[in-house]
Design an enzyme around this catalytic site. Structure first.
Site: not given
Ligand code: FPP
Length: 256
Positions: A34, A51, A81, A145, A210, A221
């Site tokens: 996040d 991202h 979501e 892994l 979430s 943990e």
């Molecule tokens: C949450 O941060 C993150 C996501 C919804 C996407 C996570 C994706 C990646 C790290 C990269 C793509 C994944 C792969 C497998 C290539 P947020 O957008 O909710 O951040 P915020 O809470 O600051 O708005």
């Protein structure tokens, strides 16, 4: 007065920066990645840039988990979501996902990583579906892994899927209701055959689960990291692993 100098010079546990010994590591570590959006906003960039930066952090963490011998790693890449986000952000995430698999697959194969997708892929555009099924096919025989990538995933939806499958088995006579156990339910999860989550790390400062791996995190943990995911790195991971190694896990029991 006598001093134990070597002990005084040794870094305190909270300052330890190396990786704990193998026997102190979680078998299964999960990440809620996040903070990408806030990381980008802070820099005056579009959320999609966050991202993209998050993908770089992910690369380092997968590499490290593989190198230190973690058995299973689960990441929350796209929740059920997340479809509700602005269309341009969803499209940017889709592009990142297929690009990621195209660019990373050779290294993942070389590192003996086995990819499993957690979630319902039917809603994904064909291009992403192809990239994901190809990644699973090409890493199927790998024994290193186990990398679980949650996409269009929801913990409640996963439990509901298991309930429906078990109910269907009962209706067909393949399953006796009185013989349903925790193992039966676990076997109907996307993580079938894998250990439950030992450590769940959520970056970005929020302190909630979430809808991630609700069944598998029953005695996990929890570590809530204030840093945004793009700033998460090997050093932070080692700090979290040291924190995990210090935790006293009792699983609801009393230690003798
Ligand atoms: C949450 O941060 C993150 C996501 C919804 C996407 C996570 C994706 C990646 C790290 C990269 C793509 C994944 C792969 C497998 C290539 P947020 O957008 O909710 O951040 P915020 O809470 O600051 O708005």
């Amino acid at each position: 007065m006598k001093f134990n100098l070597p002990a005084l010079l040794r870094p305190r546990a909270s300052e330890a920066s190396g990786c704990p010994p193998k026997e102190k590591l979680p078998r299964h570590i999960a990440f809620i990645m996040d903070g990408n959006g806030r990381w980008a906003k802070r820099r005056g960039l579009p959320r999609s840039a966050g991202h993209a930066a998050g993908t770089e952090a992910l690369r380092e963490i997968i590499r490290t988990c593989s190198d230190i011998g973690i058995e299973c790693m689960s990441i929350y890449a796209f929740s059920t979501e997340n479809w509700e986000r602005p269309q341009d952000e969803v499209e940017a995430l889709m592009k990142l996902i297929s690009r990621y698999f195209l660019s990373e697959i050779d290294e993942l194969i070389e590192k003996n990583v086995h990819i499993t997708i957690l979630g319902d892929l039917t809603r994904f555009p064909q291009e992403q579906k192809n990239a994901l099924t190809e990644a699973m096919r090409r890493t199927k025989a790998n024994t290193g892994l186990k990398l679980n990538i949650a996409l269009n995933y929801g913990g409640r939806a996963e439990i509901l899927k298991a309930v429906r499958e078990i109910a269907a088995d009962c209706a067909s006579g393949a399953q006796k209701p009185e013989e349903i156990g925790f193992d039966t339910v676990s076997a109907h999860m996307y993580t079938c055959g894998q250990p439950d989550v030992d450590l769940l790390v959520r970056t970005g400062g929020d302190e909630r689960i979430s809808n991630f791996l609700l069944w598998q995190t029953w005695y996990a943990e929890l570590i809530f990291e204030p840093v945004y995911w793009p700033d998460y790195n090997k050093q932070k991971l080692f700090e979290n692993l040291n924190e995990f190694a210090r935790r006293d896990r009792r699983f609801g029991k009393v230690k003798p």
